[in-house]
Design a protein around this motif. Structure first.
Motif, PDB file in Angstrom:
ATOM      1  N   THR A 204      -6.640   0.796   4.363  1.00 41.31           N
ATOM      2  CA  THR A 204      -7.776   1.269   5.481  1.00 41.31           C
ATOM      3  C   THR A 204      -8.349  -0.232   6.007  1.00 41.31           C
ATOM      4  O   THR A 204      -8.793  -0.802   5.091  1.00 41.31           O
ATOM      5  CB  THR A 204      -8.672   2.124   5.109  1.00 41.31           C
ATOM      6  OG1 THR A 204      -7.854   3.450   4.464  1.00 41.31           O
ATOM      7  CG2 THR A 204      -9.617   2.472   5.892  1.00 41.31           C
ATOM      8  N   VAL A 205      -8.443  -0.275   7.169  1.00 47.09           N
ATOM      9  CA  VAL A 205      -9.330  -1.383   7.821  1.00 47.09           C
ATOM     10  C   VAL A 205     -10.626  -1.196   7.611  1.00 47.09           C
ATOM     11  O   VAL A 205     -11.133  -0.114   8.046  1.00 47.09           O
ATOM     12  CB  VAL A 205      -8.844  -1.875   9.095  1.00 47.09           C
ATOM     13  CG1 VAL A 205      -9.712  -3.180   9.702  1.00 47.09           C
ATOM     14  CG2 VAL A 205      -7.389  -2.176   9.417  1.00 47.09           C
ATOM     15  N   MET A 206     -11.508  -1.902   6.808  1.00 45.99           N
ATOM     16  CA  MET A 206     -12.795  -1.806   6.463  1.00 45.99           C
ATOM     17  C   MET A 206     -13.638  -2.895   7.265  1.00 45.99           C
ATOM     18  O   MET A 206     -13.176  -3.984   7.697  1.00 45.99           O
ATOM     19  CB  MET A 206     -13.059  -1.822   4.852  1.00 45.99           C
ATOM     20  CG  MET A 206     -12.257  -0.868   4.203  1.00 45.99           C
ATOM     21  SD  MET A 206     -12.945   0.747   4.385  1.00 45.99           S
ATOM     22  CE  MET A 206     -11.729   1.663   3.081  1.00 45.99           C
ATOM     23  N   VAL A 230      -3.197  -2.611   9.327  1.00 48.53           N
ATOM     24  CA  VAL A 230      -3.406  -1.599  10.279  1.00 48.53           C
ATOM     25  C   VAL A 230      -3.693  -0.431   9.151  1.00 48.53           C
ATOM     26  O   VAL A 230      -3.531  -0.328   8.136  1.00 48.53           O
ATOM     27  CB  VAL A 230      -2.339  -1.277  11.120  1.00 48.53           C
ATOM     28  CG1 VAL A 230      -1.965  -2.754  11.961  1.00 48.53           C
ATOM     29  CG2 VAL A 230      -1.077  -0.622  10.340  1.00 48.53           C
ATOM     30  N   ASN A 231      -4.570   0.612   9.892  1.00 44.74           N
ATOM     31  CA  ASN A 231      -4.602   1.806   9.171  1.00 44.74           C
ATOM     32  C   ASN A 231      -3.498   2.578   9.131  1.00 44.74           C
ATOM     33  O   ASN A 231      -2.621   3.040  10.066  1.00 44.74           O
ATOM     34  CB  ASN A 231      -5.621   2.676   9.757  1.00 44.74           C
ATOM     35  CG  ASN A 231      -7.049   2.057  10.085  1.00 44.74           C
ATOM     36  OD1 ASN A 231      -7.402   1.386   8.812  1.00 44.74           O
ATOM     37  ND2 ASN A 231      -7.916   2.280  10.951  1.00 44.74           N
ATOM     38  N   PHE A 232      -2.875   3.165   7.804  1.00 45.83           N
ATOM     39  CA  PHE A 232      -1.819   3.962   7.783  1.00 45.83           C
ATOM     40  C   PHE A 232      -1.889   4.808   6.217  1.00 45.83           C
ATOM     41  O   PHE A 232      -2.520   4.386   5.367  1.00 45.83           O
ATOM     42  CB  PHE A 232      -0.430   3.417   7.890  1.00 45.83           C
ATOM     43  CG  PHE A 232       0.091   2.602   6.790  1.00 45.83           C
ATOM     44  CD1 PHE A 232       0.808   2.999   5.617  1.00 45.83           C
ATOM     45  CD2 PHE A 232      -0.309   1.015   6.488  1.00 45.83           C
ATOM     46  CE1 PHE A 232       0.989   2.390   4.492  1.00 45.83           C
ATOM     47  CE2 PHE A 232       0.018   0.412   5.592  1.00 45.83           C
ATOM     48  CZ  PHE A 232       0.629   1.098   4.239  1.00 45.83           C
ATOM     49  N   SER A 233      -1.114   5.749   6.263  1.00 51.08           N
ATOM     50  CA  SER A 233      -1.259   6.433   4.811  1.00 51.08           C
ATOM     51  C   SER A 233       0.343   7.063   4.808  1.00 51.08           C
ATOM     52  O   SER A 233       1.034   7.312   5.900  1.00 51.08           O
ATOM     53  CB  SER A 233      -2.200   7.600   4.556  1.00 51.08           C
ATOM     54  OG  SER A 233      -2.049   8.552   5.321  1.00 51.08           O
ATOM     55  N   ALA A 234       1.111   7.208   3.473  1.00 53.26           N
ATOM     56  CA  ALA A 234       2.240   7.667   3.443  1.00 53.26           C
ATOM     57  C   ALA A 234       2.544   8.310   2.210  1.00 53.26           C
ATOM     58  O   ALA A 234       2.038   7.732   1.190  1.00 53.26           O
ATOM     59  CB  ALA A 234       3.241   6.536   3.698  1.00 53.26           C
ATOM     60  N   ASP A 235       3.294   9.468   2.224  1.00 53.60           N
ATOM     61  CA  ASP A 235       3.646  10.071   0.908  1.00 53.60           C
ATOM     62  C   ASP A 235       5.341   9.862   0.693  1.00 53.60           C
ATOM     63  O   ASP A 235       5.899  10.148   1.825  1.00 53.60           O
ATOM     64  CB  ASP A 235       3.362  11.640   0.758  1.00 53.60           C
ATOM     65  CG  ASP A 235       1.944  11.989   0.676  1.00 53.60           C
ATOM     66  OD1 ASP A 235       1.230  11.538  -0.345  1.00 53.60           O
ATOM     67  OD2 ASP A 235       1.252  12.438   1.541  1.00 53.60           O
ATOM     68  N   LEU A 236       5.515   9.082  -0.401  1.00 52.23           N
ATOM     69  CA  LEU A 236       6.975   8.332  -0.586  1.00 52.23           C
ATOM     70  C   LEU A 236       7.627   9.238  -1.765  1.00 52.23           C
ATOM     71  O   LEU A 236       7.140   9.176  -2.683  1.00 52.23           O
ATOM     72  CB  LEU A 236       6.722   6.995  -0.614  1.00 52.23           C
ATOM     73  CG  LEU A 236       6.277   6.489   0.688  1.00 52.23           C
ATOM     74  CD1 LEU A 236       6.010   4.691   0.286  1.00 52.23           C
ATOM     75  CD2 LEU A 236       7.020   6.453   2.012  1.00 52.23           C
TER      76      LEU A 236
END
Length: 510
Positions: A204-206, A230-236
């Motif tokens: 998360t860009v803060m 950059v903003n991202f999220s991932a379940d791996l």
């Protein structure tokens, strides 16, 4: 029944940075404007922008329980292990006198393992070992980065990453030993491993210096362009299995010699890249290695001397490498690599009171196919940095020396009251090697030798031992790792090997 238990607790507190500037690049004027005393010598002195104080705290616990139980002529062995650590770290991440990049992180690791082995009775014909292994581990890290680009006319921005992983390993293995006759023995083994990993990754860009998500479009664009954040999220998730065989032939002479030839296959599972802030480098693949070895071991002079010789070759497929791209460390796979050479080691009881041990090795380790390596700062200056990749095929592996050796002399003398004085002197040498993953010439460390020495008093029957140890007696200065300074391409920082270090130990056996 034999039971052995061991518990170890460690506390480490570090103040100060293990890195220092070794090259200004094209930024000497800028960097010295913040600190006129700033220099680029390898002298264990650094200048920090004091974005954060450089400090680290580590608490660790390790426990091992080994149980051997005789079942008739069989032996059942259980090995239970537990390992854990917690760390907190802050540092001035750019390694310069400018308050530019601040980094801090909290890290937590827990791991439990259990192994069971059954060993057959000793036999002149056939022996075997059967076993199973289980391991479960959790790992989490929360890195926070803050970049103050205001003095460069750009923005202030931060990022907060979260990484949580759980891994489970199951493994079964077997080894058989066939004594064909008094001279020849064949040893064969097989190991099956299955590993499951699951992880959650988020970046998360803060807003600078806070935990509030950034919403300004210009700041988000600069964060992406300059930091790749950059903003991202991932379940791996990933699951992989491997079957690793081994085969060896052993020949025993009528005297004190033994020759052998063996081939083994090994496997290192893939995983998820912790350093990724872009969401583009989510995971890396498993690594495989096939090793060949020919060797000879012999005892001489009524067992007062021993000489061992080995010729080896290891072929790596999808070698896992960690490279610094100018902003962060990324783990990727090189296509192939080769390590081959020869090693000799031995011991010699020169007199009843004087002992010599030593070893020497030649290792030719190179990338066989690695066309997607990170460029050096000098190469990036000649092209668009984002498009720059170099071909390291045929170049040495990172941190590999062609030549290495060590020699040690130990002297034993009798003292009054049944005491014994043990003293030793050792010299360790390694030839030149590259200490940056991009193999920049500025990271080439010349060959060097370090000296260790020690003295100890041992009681009768070895009930207790008290000793003093000095490592790096001559206070040799050499680089331990080299990396580029973020943002200021061409400037570099390096860690240094530990200085002259004194230690004291007491051991009591009961």
């Amino acid at each position: 029944l034999r039971v052995n238990a061991k518990y170890e607790h460690g506390d480490v507190n570090r103040v100060g940075s293990p890195f220092q500037l070794i090259s200004f690049g094209a930024y000497k004027g800028l960097l010295t404007s913040f600190d006129p005393k700033l220099e680029d010598k390898l002298d264990r002195q650094s200048s920090s922008g004091r974005f954060y104080d450089d400090a680290e705290e580590i608490q660790s616990d390790n426990f091992a329980l080994t149980i051997h139980k005789e079942l008739g002529d069989f032996v059942l062995t259980s090995v239970t292990g537990y390992s854990a650590f917690d760390t907190k770290q802050t540092n001035d991440a750019d390694g310069t006198s400018i308050p530019l990049i601040g980094y801090k992180q909290a890290e937590e690791f827990r791991q439990f393992s259990q192994e069971i082995r059954l060993e057959s009775p000793v036999s002149d014909h056939f022996e075997y070992t059967l076993g199973a292994f289980y391991q479960r581990g959790t790992y989490s890290i929360v890195p926070e980065l803050n970049v103050d680009g205001s003095f460069l006319g750009t923005v202030k921005v931060g990022s907060l990453r979260t990484f949580d992983q759980t891994s489970t390993i199951w493994s079964g293995f077997a080894e058989g030993k066939w004594h064909l006759n008094d001279a020849f023995t064949v040893v064969g083994g097989l190991r099956y491993t299955n590993e499951d990993k699951s992880a959650f990754k988020q970046n998360t860009v803060m807003k600078f210096g806070t935990h509030t998500p950034e919403t300004n479009g210009m700041v988000l664009a600069v964060s992406k362009a300059v930091l790749g954040s950059v903003n991202f999220s991932a379940d791996l998730e990933r699951s992989e299995s491997n079957l690793s065989p081994s085969l060896a032939l052993q020949y025993n002479t009528a005297g004190n010699g033994m020759g052998y030839a063996k081939i083994t296959q090994g496997f290192k599972s893939g995983g998820f890249d912790v350093g990724d802030q872009s969401g583009l480098s989510l995971e890396y693949q498993g690594e495989e290695a096939t090793s060949y070895e020919l060797g000879w071991k012999t005892r001489l002079a009524d067992n007062r001397a021993e000489v061992n010789l080995a010729i080896f070759r290891t072929e790596f497929k999808d070698l896992q490498v960690s490279a610094f791209d100018g902003v962060r460390f990324l783990t990727t796979n090189a296509a192939a690599a080769l390590s081959q050479g020869v090693e000799v080691n031995g011991r010699w009881q020169i007199t009843p009171a004087l002992y010599f041990t030593g070893s020497a090795a030649y290792n030719d380790a190179t990338y066989q196919n690695y066309k997607g390596a990170v460029c050096t700062a000098e190469q990036k200056a000649a092209v668009a940095p984002a498009a720059c990749l170099q071909d390291l095929s045929g170049r040495p592996l990172f941190a590999s020396s062609k030549w290495s050796s060590n020699v040690n002399l130990e002297h034993v003398a009798d003292l009054p009251n049944g005491l014994t004085l043990q003293s030793n002197l050792g010299v360790n040498y390694r030839s030149k090697h590259y200490l940056a993953t991009d193999l920049a010439e500025a990271s080439l460390q010349d060959g060097y030798a370090s000296v260790d020495a020690g003295v100890a008093v041992v009681s009768e029957s070895n009930r207790w031992r008290a000793g003093l140890l000095v490592k790096n007696l001559t206070d040799e200065r050499a680089m331990g790792y080299v990396m580029n300074v973020p943002i200021f391409s061409g400037a570099r920082v390096a860690s240094i090997i530990p200085p002259r270090t004194f230690g004291f130990s007491v051991t009591v056996n009961y």
